[in-house]
Design an enzyme around this catalytic site. Structure first.
Site, PDB file in Angstrom:
ATOM      1  N   ASP A  31       0.849  -1.194   0.000  1.00 21.35           N
ATOM      2  CA  ASP A  31       0.000   0.000   0.000  1.00 21.35           C
ATOM      3  C   ASP A  31       0.884   1.244   0.000  1.00 21.35           C
ATOM      4  O   ASP A  31       1.662   1.456   0.930  1.00 21.35           O
ATOM      5  CB  ASP A  31      -0.897  -0.010   1.249  1.00 21.35           C
ATOM      6  CG  ASP A  31      -2.038   0.978   1.168  1.00 21.35           C
ATOM      7  OD1 ASP A  31      -1.949   1.932   0.384  1.00 21.35           O
ATOM      8  OD2 ASP A  31      -3.028   0.807   1.896  1.00 21.35           O
ATOM      9  N   ASP A  32       0.774   2.053  -1.052  1.00 16.76           N
ATOM     10  CA  ASP A  32       1.540   3.305  -1.183  1.00 16.76           C
ATOM     11  C   ASP A  32       3.037   3.074  -1.341  1.00 16.76           C
ATOM     12  O   ASP A  32       3.856   3.889  -0.896  1.00 16.76           O
ATOM     13  CB  ASP A  32       1.305   4.241   0.014  1.00 16.76           C
ATOM     14  CG  ASP A  32      -0.099   4.809   0.066  1.00 16.76           C
ATOM     15  OD1 ASP A  32      -0.910   4.451  -0.802  1.00 16.76           O
ATOM     16  OD2 ASP A  32      -0.379   5.613   0.968  1.00 16.76           O
ATOM     17  N   LYS A 124      -5.532  -5.361   4.082  1.00 17.84           N
ATOM     18  CA  LYS A 124      -6.486  -4.280   3.831  1.00 17.84           C
ATOM     19  C   LYS A 124      -7.392  -4.628   2.647  1.00 17.84           C
ATOM     20  O   LYS A 124      -6.911  -4.911   1.563  1.00 17.84           O
ATOM     21  CB  LYS A 124      -5.709  -2.990   3.554  1.00 17.84           C
ATOM     22  CG  LYS A 124      -6.544  -1.828   3.042  1.00 17.84           C
ATOM     23  CD  LYS A 124      -5.652  -0.637   2.781  1.00 17.84           C
ATOM     24  CE  LYS A 124      -6.338   0.417   1.939  1.00 17.84           C
ATOM     25  NZ  LYS A 124      -5.483   1.574   1.679  1.00 17.84           N
ATOM     26  N   SER A 149      -8.269   1.921   4.951  1.00 14.88           N
ATOM     27  CA  SER A 149      -6.927   2.418   5.250  1.00 14.88           C
ATOM     28  C   SER A 149      -6.732   2.663   6.740  1.00 14.88           C
ATOM     29  O   SER A 149      -7.646   3.113   7.442  1.00 14.88           O
ATOM     30  CB  SER A 149      -6.659   3.724   4.483  1.00 14.88           C
ATOM     31  OG  SER A 149      -6.694   3.512   3.093  1.00 14.88           O
ATOM     32  N   ASP A 271      -0.519  -0.889  -4.747  1.00 12.19           N
ATOM     33  CA  ASP A 271      -1.768  -0.286  -5.220  1.00 12.19           C
ATOM     34  C   ASP A 271      -1.579   1.074  -5.872  1.00 12.19           C
ATOM     35  O   ASP A 271      -2.421   1.512  -6.653  1.00 12.19           O
ATOM     36  CB  ASP A 271      -2.780  -0.185  -4.080  1.00 12.19           C
ATOM     37  CG  ASP A 271      -2.369   0.775  -2.976  1.00 12.19           C
ATOM     38  OD1 ASP A 271      -1.182   1.129  -2.887  1.00 12.19           O
ATOM     39  OD2 ASP A 271      -3.246   1.171  -2.176  1.00 12.19           O
ATOM     40  N   ASN A 272      -0.533   1.784  -5.538  1.00  6.79           N
ATOM     41  CA  ASN A 272      -0.247   3.094  -6.144  1.00  6.79           C
ATOM     42  C   ASN A 272       1.101   3.574  -5.648  1.00  6.79           C
ATOM     43  O   ASN A 272       1.748   2.914  -4.829  1.00  6.79           O
ATOM     44  CB  ASN A 272      -1.335   4.135  -5.828  1.00  6.79           C
ATOM     45  CG  ASN A 272      -1.702   4.239  -4.364  1.00  6.79           C
ATOM     46  OD1 ASN A 272      -2.806   3.851  -3.953  1.00  6.79           O
ATOM     47  ND2 ASN A 272      -0.797   4.750  -3.556  1.00  6.79           N
ATOM     48  N   LYS A 292       1.447   9.256  -5.427  1.00  6.45           N
ATOM     49  CA  LYS A 292       0.045   8.927  -5.169  1.00  6.45           C
ATOM     50  C   LYS A 292      -0.862  10.128  -5.420  1.00  6.45           C
ATOM     51  O   LYS A 292      -0.529  11.257  -5.093  1.00  6.45           O
ATOM     52  CB  LYS A 292      -0.097   8.476  -3.716  1.00  6.45           C
ATOM     53  CG  LYS A 292      -1.518   8.194  -3.268  1.00  6.45           C
ATOM     54  CD  LYS A 292      -1.549   7.732  -1.823  1.00  6.45           C
ATOM     55  CE  LYS A 292      -2.980   7.453  -1.358  1.00  6.45           C
ATOM     56  NZ  LYS A 292      -3.012   6.871   0.004  1.00  6.45           N
TER      57      LYS A 292
END
Length: 476
Positions: A31-32, A124, A149, A271-272, A292
């Protein structure tokens, strides 16, 4: 296309039986994560030996994309093989959202279930937190994790009082912690790891799909006691990455102990891009622009690694573009499953994944939406088109420190064209030099608008579908 294909890998491929059993599949989804947060993609302040070994034993993609640079939308595309805006999922669903993934869509987990796989998830979800949207209602036999999140909690540094309810931790459909604390967040990586290892151990004799969608390195950052200070100059962000890498290593070790690593496809991506406004609590974008929340390369392009011994030649590098939407049809083919009844956007990238010589991207173009269905960018071949829109940017700003973000500046962008092979940092607009290419890219944008719509040009697409809504009756 440049594919590094070692001779030993070719020889290994030649000996693979076409009658081999369908593989187990493990997807690690960060995530991120920044493009250069993994050693084999350029990380220097911390170490990722297990991910680096995974790449050495498999393949890494240099031009792998997510469909949108934000949480829920990106995860929707991974789970369904569709552009998320086709399915009515935009942005990051907040705790007060009354919609989520529709039960009319077929998730990766449901596809695997149709072929007799056992399915498990840790981490998540972020595709709806009400019961009808939970992972266990969309194909997963088991689930341990957060519904959205980890910054969507009362301790967010910018949240006004009452903005967020207490953060909850689910085990299956049961809330096992109604008010997740900072101390609990520090244990999440270890909890996810233990559950993932247990899942592999308990299901080694049958085909399985494991989705490890980590909470981190999304802020706020928390790390287990064993890894605090482990990365030195990398700070708490580096510690978090090293703990995740270690957890991945433990799952890989369990695959080996179980004697099933040769028939297990392992995939790693995110995810990004990095949340750059958080400064030293954000990842690294390398030579890419922004992160992001933007459709610049830093927001969309992710490290991607895959290993499948005997199928993916060791040490391969794939430079053809690919996207998370392509994993659904690819994995379905590997599992022997049919495509879903409703059309999806992804295409089979099996030849790219297995480094078949001469394999090419099957998409004429990828399109990138953001905000509430705004078409903001298109990629076709080596070309990237930026369409007129307003975006937030961290360039020329002092980033935040120690968990507190800095503000962005809002910038209005005009039509721009970039040659990503020559200019991966998107610094030189070459639209005036390539009018024919520009027109072709604009034609791709028009096709997307007709199909998916575009809020920026007030277009309504003909191919969109509704998300699930809280009031919807269950499917029979």
């Amino acid at each position: 296309m440049r594919v590094v294909l070692p001779l030993l890998g070719l020889l290994a491929l030649a000996g693979v039986s076409s009658a081999a059993a369908p593989p187990n599949v493990v997807i690690f989804f960060a995530d991120d994560l920044g493009y250069s947060d993994v050693g084999c993609f350029g990380a220097t302040k911390w170490k990722t030996p297990h991910l680096d070994r995974l790449a050495k034993e498999g393949i890494r993609f240099t031009d792998f994309y997510v469909s949108q640079p934000v949480c829920s939308a990106s995860r929707c595309s991974l789970m369904t093989g569709c552009y998320s805006n086709r399915l009515g999922i935009h942005g990051a669903l907040p705790p007060n959202a009354k919609h989520g993934i529709s039960d009319r869509e077929v998730t990766l987990a449901q596809m695997f279930k149709s072929k007799g796989y056992t399915t498990g998830m840790v981490g998540k979800w972020h595709l709806g937190h009400h019961p009808q949207f939970l992972p266990t209602r969309h194909g997963f036999d088991s689930y341990l994790g957060l519904p959205y999140s980890n910054d969507m909690w009362p301790h967010h540094p910018e949240a006004k009082k009452g903005t967020y309810p207490p953060l909850t931790l689910f085990d299956g459909e049961k809330v096992v912690d109604h008010d997740v604390t900072a101390e609990t967040q520090a244990t999440l990586t270890a909890r996810y790891r233990d559950r993932a290892v247990q899942f592999v151990r308990e299901n080694k004799a049958r085909p399985f799909f494991l989705y490890f969608a980590h909470t981190f390195p999304h802020v706020p950052l928390f790390v287990g006691e064993k890894f605090r200070g482990s990365s030195g100059a990398g700070g708490v962000y580096g510690d978090v990455i090293q703990e995740f890498d270690s957890a991945i290593g433990d799952v890989l070790a369990e695959l080996k102990t179980a004697g099933i690593e040769d028939n297990t496809l392992v995939i790693f991506t995110s995810d990004n891009g990095p949340w750059l406004s958080y400064g030293n609590h954000a990842g690294t974008k390398g030579n890419l622009r922004e992160g992001k929340g933007s459709v610049w390369e830093g927001g969309l392009r992710e490290p991607f690694i895959a290993r499948w011994p005997g199928k993916i030649p060791a040490g391969s590098v794939q430079t053809e573009p690919a996207m998370t939407i392509d994993l659904w049809p690819t994995l379905a083919k590997f599992a022997g499953a049919d495509l879903p009844p409703s059309p999806i956007d992804g295409k089979d990238i099996g030849d790219l994944l297995t480094a078949k010589p001469g394999a090419k991207c099957l998409h004429e173009a990828y399109v990138f939406y953001y905000n509430q269905n705004e078409l903001q960018a298109v990629r076709s071949g080596k070309w990237k088109l930026i369409l007129p829109h307003s975006c937030r940017m961290i360039e020329d700003r002092q980033p935040g420190m120690d968990g507190k973000p800095a503000g962005y500046k809002q910038v209005k962008l005009d039509t721009m064209l970039f040659d990503l092979e020559a200019d991966v940092g998107e610094t030189k607009n070459v639209a005036a030099d390539h009018p024919a290419v520009l027109q072709a890219m604009l034609a791709h944008a028009e096709q997307a608008r007709a199909d998916l719509g575009d809020a920026l040009t007030k277009r309504k697409g003909t191919g969109t579908r509704e998300p699930g809504r809280l009031a919807d009756p269950p499917m029979r």
